[in-house]
Design an enzyme around this catalytic site. Structure first.
Site, PDB file in Angstrom:
ATOM      1  N   CYS A  41      -6.457  41.535  30.726  1.00 30.65           N
ATOM      2  CA  CYS A  41      -6.319  42.902  31.224  1.00 30.65           C
ATOM      3  C   CYS A  41      -5.773  42.888  32.667  1.00 30.65           C
ATOM      4  O   CYS A  41      -4.590  42.637  32.855  1.00 30.65           O
ATOM      5  CB  CYS A  41      -7.658  43.614  31.066  1.00 30.65           C
ATOM      6  SG  CYS A  41      -7.469  45.376  30.947  1.00 30.65           S
TER       7      CYS A  41
ATOM      8  N   HIS B 104     -10.492  42.696  26.079  1.00 32.25           N
ATOM      9  CA  HIS B 104     -11.589  41.840  26.555  1.00 32.25           C
ATOM     10  C   HIS B 104     -12.368  41.314  25.353  1.00 32.25           C
ATOM     11  O   HIS B 104     -12.986  42.115  24.649  1.00 32.25           O
ATOM     12  CB  HIS B 104     -12.585  42.660  27.374  1.00 32.25           C
ATOM     13  CG  HIS B 104     -12.068  43.181  28.666  1.00 32.25           C
ATOM     14  ND1 HIS B 104     -12.498  42.701  29.874  1.00 32.25           N
ATOM     15  CD2 HIS B 104     -11.177  44.155  28.950  1.00 32.25           C
ATOM     16  CE1 HIS B 104     -11.895  43.355  30.852  1.00 32.25           C
ATOM     17  NE2 HIS B 104     -11.088  44.245  30.318  1.00 32.25           N
TER      18      HIS B 104
ATOM     19  N   GLU C 211     -14.896  39.186  25.909  1.00 31.49           N
ATOM     20  CA  GLU C 211     -16.171  38.670  26.445  1.00 31.49           C
ATOM     21  C   GLU C 211     -17.301  39.691  26.376  1.00 31.49           C
ATOM     22  O   GLU C 211     -18.462  39.341  26.517  1.00 31.49           O
ATOM     23  CB  GLU C 211     -15.990  38.174  27.887  1.00 31.49           C
ATOM     24  CG  GLU C 211     -15.930  39.223  28.981  1.00 31.49           C
ATOM     25  CD  GLU C 211     -14.573  39.908  29.097  1.00 31.49           C
ATOM     26  OE1 GLU C 211     -13.691  39.680  28.242  1.00 31.49           O
ATOM     27  OE2 GLU C 211     -14.407  40.696  30.051  1.00 31.49           O
TER      28      GLU C 211
HETATM   29  N1  GLN Z   1      -6.677  49.278  34.759  1.00 27.66           N
HETATM   30  C1  GLN Z   1      -6.839  48.000  35.374  1.00 27.66           C
HETATM   31  C2  GLN Z   1      -5.610  47.645  36.236  1.00 27.66           C
HETATM   32  O1  GLN Z   1      -4.627  48.285  36.155  1.00 27.66           O
HETATM   33  C3  GLN Z   1      -7.101  46.927  34.345  1.00 27.66           C
HETATM   34  C4  GLN Z   1      -8.375  47.235  33.576  1.00 27.66           C
HETATM   35  C5  GLN Z   1      -9.116  46.030  33.104  1.00 27.66           C
HETATM   36  O2  GLN Z   1      -8.943  44.928  33.613  1.00 27.66           O
HETATM   37  N2  GLN Z   1     -10.020  46.235  32.169  1.00 27.66           N
HETATM   38  O3  GLN Z   1      -5.639  46.713  36.973  1.00 27.66           O
END
Ligand code: GLN
Length: 186
Positions: A79, A164, A166
């Site tokens: 992410c 994710h 985890e």
């Molecule tokens: N929205 C976050 C970003 O742009 C990422 C979200 C996440 O890591 N769950 O950095």
């Protein structure tokens, strides 16, 4: 197998990885100093806020060592971590380490999907304000999709997931196992 797995611990969701790493029989190491990189075999860049992480990487002078590490050793960006490793970032534009040839748009699945659960290979994973991979280079392999968008990609030593694993999965998740076994496509 990687026996010492580092998790970048400057910001975000790093602590939940501990159970997955230890369930593999590997050592969990929090990484936030230059010298920490010399003591790990593989690295997770966790979810969080990529803009904040980027600032902290600059403040702590970790950009170069992180870039070098991910050229040589297995590195998994989740992410926000995927955003940091992408070649280019939009929505809004921000700097990145350009360690894998994908373009990525932040916070791209709209409000109703700020958080959702979906199945990948029969495992229930979470999308949390997830980014969207909008382009992949020819040397990037796609292992899963979210709708039409790649959600799990690999190239060289780098793996990205926009979800994710985890948060919900029984430890160790298959992605933690994959990182530990360093079995990404070369
Ligand atoms: N929205 C976050 C970003 O742009 C990422 C979200 C996440 O890591 N769950 O950095």
């Amino acid at each position: 197998m990687a026996t010492r797995i580092g998790v970048l611990a400057v910001q975000g969701a790093f602590a939940l990885h501990r159970a997955h790493i230890e369930a593999l029989g590997a050592e969990y190491r929090e990484v936030w100093r230059h010298q920490d990189f010399a003591a790990i075999d593989a690295l997770i860049i966790p979810g969080g806020e990529s803009a904040t992480m980027l600032k902290l990487l600059a403040t702590l002078d970790l950009q170069k060592v992180l870039t070098e590490f991910s050229t040589e050793k297995p590195t998994w960006g989740i992410c926000a971590g995927a955003i940091l490793l992408a070649r280019s970032v939009t929505n809004p534009c921000q700097e990145s380490l350009a360690r894998i040839d994908v373009d990525i748009a932040r916070n791209s699945y709209g409000r109703q999907l700020n958080s959702s659960h979906e199945e990948v290979n029969g495992y229930r994973v979470s999308y949390i304000r997830a980014p969207r991979i909008t382009r992949i280079g020819s040397d990037v392999e796609v292992l899963a999709y979210k709708g039409d968008d790649p959600s799990w990609v690999e190239s060289g030593k780098v793996m990205l997931t926009t979800f994710h694993p985890e948060t919900n999965l029984h430890a160790p998740s298959p992605w933690h196992r994959r990182l530990a076994q360093s079995s990404f496509r070369a």
